[in-house]
Design a protein around this motif. Structure first.
Motif, PDB file in Angstrom:
ATOM      1  N   GLY A 118      27.161 -10.307 -35.644  1.00 39.62           N
ATOM      2  CA  GLY A 118      26.128  -9.334 -35.169  1.00 39.62           C
ATOM      3  C   GLY A 118      26.541  -7.957 -35.897  1.00 39.62           C
ATOM      4  O   GLY A 118      27.365  -7.870 -36.520  1.00 39.62           O
ATOM      5  N   PHE A 119      25.735  -7.145 -35.497  1.00 44.33           N
ATOM      6  CA  PHE A 119      25.677  -5.853 -36.213  1.00 44.33           C
ATOM      7  C   PHE A 119      27.191  -5.078 -35.865  1.00 44.33           C
ATOM      8  O   PHE A 119      27.555  -4.665 -36.772  1.00 44.33           O
ATOM      9  CB  PHE A 119      24.550  -4.772 -35.618  1.00 44.33           C
ATOM     10  N   LYS A 120      27.396  -4.952 -34.614  1.00 42.23           N
ATOM     11  CA  LYS A 120      28.542  -4.294 -34.448  1.00 42.23           C
ATOM     12  C   LYS A 120      29.947  -4.782 -35.068  1.00 42.23           C
ATOM     13  O   LYS A 120      30.606  -4.010 -35.634  1.00 42.23           O
ATOM     14  CB  LYS A 120      28.941  -4.216 -32.784  1.00 42.23           C
ATOM     15  N   SER A 121      30.243  -6.049 -35.271  1.00 41.32           N
ATOM     16  CA  SER A 121      31.308  -6.568 -36.034  1.00 41.32           C
ATOM     17  C   SER A 121      31.056  -6.302 -37.452  1.00 41.32           C
ATOM     18  O   SER A 121      31.981  -5.990 -38.247  1.00 41.32           O
ATOM     19  CB  SER A 121      31.259  -8.264 -35.778  1.00 41.32           C
ATOM     20  N   ARG A 143      18.529  -9.097 -30.463  1.00 46.04           N
ATOM     21  CA  ARG A 143      19.722  -9.332 -30.292  1.00 46.04           C
ATOM     22  C   ARG A 143      21.015  -9.358 -31.173  1.00 46.04           C
ATOM     23  O   ARG A 143      21.968  -9.082 -31.051  1.00 46.04           O
ATOM     24  CB  ARG A 143      19.767 -10.727 -29.740  1.00 46.04           C
ATOM     25  N   PHE A 144      20.472  -9.004 -32.364  1.00 47.24           N
ATOM     26  CA  PHE A 144      21.369  -8.684 -33.416  1.00 47.24           C
ATOM     27  C   PHE A 144      22.206  -7.552 -33.296  1.00 47.24           C
ATOM     28  O   PHE A 144      23.600  -7.191 -33.416  1.00 47.24           O
ATOM     29  CB  PHE A 144      20.739  -8.656 -34.820  1.00 47.24           C
ATOM     30  N   TYR A 145      21.823  -6.427 -32.688  1.00 41.75           N
ATOM     31  CA  TYR A 145      22.296  -5.220 -32.434  1.00 41.75           C
ATOM     32  C   TYR A 145      22.793  -5.062 -31.183  1.00 41.75           C
ATOM     33  O   TYR A 145      23.837  -4.253 -30.938  1.00 41.75           O
ATOM     34  CB  TYR A 145      21.030  -4.132 -32.305  1.00 41.75           C
ATOM     35  N   SER A 146      22.454  -6.034 -29.958  1.00 44.10           N
ATOM     36  CA  SER A 146      23.068  -5.869 -28.803  1.00 44.10           C
ATOM     37  C   SER A 146      24.400  -6.835 -28.700  1.00 44.10           C
ATOM     38  O   SER A 146      24.976  -6.933 -27.836  1.00 44.10           O
ATOM     39  CB  SER A 146      22.071  -6.201 -27.871  1.00 44.10           C
ATOM     40  N   ALA A 147      24.505  -7.898 -29.599  1.00 43.05           N
ATOM     41  CA  ALA A 147      25.595  -8.774 -29.770  1.00 43.05           C
ATOM     42  C   ALA A 147      26.910  -8.074 -29.360  1.00 43.05           C
ATOM     43  O   ALA A 147      27.423  -6.797 -29.962  1.00 43.05           O
ATOM     44  CB  ALA A 147      25.656  -9.648 -30.933  1.00 43.05           C
ATOM     45  N   SER A 148      27.896  -8.659 -29.005  1.00 45.49           N
ATOM     46  CA  SER A 148      29.283  -8.073 -28.789  1.00 45.49           C
ATOM     47  C   SER A 148      29.918  -8.147 -30.195  1.00 45.49           C
ATOM     48  O   SER A 148      29.433  -8.633 -30.998  1.00 45.49           O
ATOM     49  CB  SER A 148      29.847  -9.265 -27.810  1.00 45.49           C
ATOM     50  N   LYS A 195      17.692 -11.411 -40.256  1.00 44.44           N
ATOM     51  CA  LYS A 195      18.717 -10.967 -39.120  1.00 44.44           C
ATOM     52  C   LYS A 195      18.377  -9.874 -38.452  1.00 44.44           C
ATOM     53  O   LYS A 195      18.618  -9.642 -37.270  1.00 44.44           O
ATOM     54  CB  LYS A 195      20.101 -11.555 -39.475  1.00 44.44           C
ATOM     55  N   ASP A 209      31.206 -11.152 -31.828  1.00 35.98           N
ATOM     56  CA  ASP A 209      30.293 -11.942 -32.681  1.00 35.98           C
ATOM     57  C   ASP A 209      30.123 -11.534 -33.992  1.00 35.98           C
ATOM     58  O   ASP A 209      29.800 -10.387 -34.555  1.00 35.98           O
ATOM     59  CB  ASP A 209      28.996 -11.820 -31.950  1.00 35.98           C
TER      60      ASP A 209
END
Length: 561
Positions: free
Chosen positions: A292-295, A281-286, A276, A289
């Motif tokens: 995703g990385f940010k969450s 897209r894993f790093y740019s996800a909201s 993953k 999500d």
């Protein structure tokens, strides 16, 4: 004049678990009466009891034993000490240092206090129960109540899993399990005696193996009694239970509705979830999500989650401006097409693929098992070791030769200050708990599901259907077809695993002894036999006295940490 409503009386438990203190610790001798005010002296005594008990928790908790063997010290959380003992915890530590405990010379990190461990004479002593009193007891009681409330809140969204922890349906054959452990321990002792360890190290090895096997028996007994210790409050977000502490080989003695269980396991799960991290897209996800990385690196905020720090070793990265580097700057299709990790057959597994790549010549069948085990150890070192030293290690250099893009992502995550093990564990937990098991529950509401991190235990009649849903959902979320192994646990099959069980205990013990880290658990007469009476359950004598310290240190449900 408006009268203020009466403040509701706080609920405190009537029974607060005992703490365990070396029998040789005499507080009156340590701090004679008259040297402090009575109140200060009482607080100091309770703080000393709490700290000494914290530093012997490896005797009651197998996870803490592993941590102690790894770094040689128990890491104490200064905030917890302050919350329970108040400001006098510093005075207690200062007075105990050099007499009853020693400090880790390395500087503290991650917001924790310096590491400590009992001195040999204190660790050698039998532990005896002590009751906390006064302010310290009340503070500790409040934390226990708060922990219970948080644990319950965190479990509410997981009712589709927790409902299967039913003592009338989930059972364990203790007698057979004890026979297995007894035979296993005998083989471990034989391996220790035949090893190259010195006589002193052999005594230490017997003691450590004894503690490890005691912990397995303790977990089985807790399962038998319905003490499941369910929790979902850790920063890894995993569903922890007594099952997660029980070794795989012992699962054959666990039944549901009289049926043996089948374990459905993701092959090479941590490298699989690492795929993953190879996608742009894993790093740019909201941040909304949850996969995703940010969450995943954000501090947990949902109901019931304990206030753990975010999954970063330093300050978390700027979640809105993560600067990608190297292969992650390329179009995702290019990364997927050129990265070695996407060429793997996950039915075969990552570790076998890695072992074949690094082997100087084609692996012969008899050498393959050892090579795969070595590849797995190297992979776990690269994924889970938090020290920068790994990037100059031989393991990293070999990995980089064959997985250059993957090695680049490893380095990138490290530069961000992200705690990679926690990130991967959170990703695994959210995928399994929030997606895979909920889909199974929706499509097969009668299918038994007992999770052990990335594995699902179910009954034979549902195993094929659960496996199919598991593979389908994982492929949908991860965009990589997983490999799933199905291991049926029967008492007959486990007899063939006895040697592997014993070998695993011996190998782990041997390696930790050779590291020369941690403090002795076996010397000063603490190696087997460890008690004076045979343990019993429901009035029935279960197994040899060598294997369980029930006389000296009976289990209690609440751990200090």
């Amino acid at each position: 004049m408006t009268r203020r409503p009466a403040k509701r009386k706080e609920r405190l438990p009537s029974d607060v678990p005992n703490v365990w203190v070396p029998a040789t610790f005499d507080f009156d001798d340590f701090c004679p009466p008259g040297t402090l005010t009575e109140r200060s002296r009482q607080n100091l005594k309770n703080a000393c009891y709490f700290i000494l008990s914290s530093l012997s928790r490896h005797r009651r908790n197998p996870v803490e034993l592993e941590k102690l063997e790894e770094c040689g010290y128990h890491r104490l959380w200064s905030q917890l000490l302050r919350d329970v003992c108040g400001s006098c915890y510093k005075d207690a530590l200062d007075r105990l240092k050099g007499k009853w405990l020693e400090a880790d010379p390395r500087p503290p990190r991650d917001g924790r206090s310096r590491g400590f461990r009992l001195l040999p004479h204190a660790d050698a002593a039998v532990s005896v129960p002590k009751e906390l009193s006064g302010t310290v007891r009340n503070r500790w009681a409040r934390l226990l109540v708060r922990g219970e409330e948080q644990a319950q809140q965190s479990l509410d969204p997981l009712a589709h899993l927790t409902k299967w922890f039913d003592p009338k349906r989930l059972t364990v054959d203790l007698s057979a399990a004890h026979n297995f452990v007894e035979l296993g321990f005998a083989r471990v002792v034989q391996m220790i005696e035949a090893s190259s360890l010195s006589e002193e190290e052999k005594a230490e090895a017997r003691g450590r193996a004894n503690l490890k096997l005691n912990a397995q028996i303790a977990s089985l007994r807790a399962l038998k009694d319905g003490n499941y210790n369910l929790s979902n409050t850790g920063r890894d977000e995993r569903l922890h239970s007594v099952l997660t502490n029980i070794k795989r080989e012992l699962r054959s003695f666990i039944q549901f509705d009289g049926q043996f269980l089948v374990t459905l396991d993701i092959k090479s799960s941590q490298p699989y979830f690492f795929t993953k991290l190879m996608r742009k897209r894993f790093y740019s996800a909201s941040a909304k999500d949850r996969l995703g990385f940010k969450s995943l690196v954000a501090k947990p905020t949902h109901k019931g989650r304990a206030p753990h720090p975010p999954s970063t070793t330093t300050s978390p990265p700027s979640l809105n401006s993560v600067t990608l580097s190297g292969c992650l700057l390329m179009p995702e299709k290019h990364t997927v097409a050129t990265s070695e990790i996407f060429k793997i057959s996950w039915n075969e597994g990552f570790y076998k693929h890695f072992a074949r790549l690094v082997a100087p010549s084609p692996l012969k069948k008899e050498a393959e098992e050892a090579a795969v085990a070595a590849a797995k150890r190297d992979t776990m070192f690269l994924l889970f070791d938090s020290q920068p030293r790994k990037f100059s290690s031989a393991q990293y250099k070999a990995f980089k030769r064959h997985f250059p893009c993957e090695a680049e992502v490893l380095s990138f995550i490290s530069r961000l200050g992200v705690n990679l093990p926690v990130l991967l564990q959170r990703l695994e937990s959210r995928v399994i708990l929030e997606h895979v098991t909920k889909r199974v529950a929706a499509e097969l509401p009668d299918a038994v599901m007992l999770t052990v991190h990335d594995s699902i235990l179910t009954t034979p009649g549902f195993s094929a259907d659960v496996e199919q849903i598991m593979a389908s959902e994982l492929a949908s979320l991860m965009h990589v077809q997983p490999g799933i192994s199905a291991d049926a646990h029967t008492s007959h099959s486990e007899l063939g695993k006895l040697q592997a069980f014993a070998q695993g205990i011996f190998t782990n013990t041997f390696e930790t002894i050779r590291k020369r880290k941690g403090i002795s658990y076996a010397q000063y007469q603490r190696d087997a036999p460890m008690l004076q009476v045979l343990p019993k359950h429901d009035g029935v004598t279960l197994f040899s006295a060598r294997y369980y310290d029930s006389c000296l240190e009976p289990l209690y449900d609440e751990d200090l940490y």
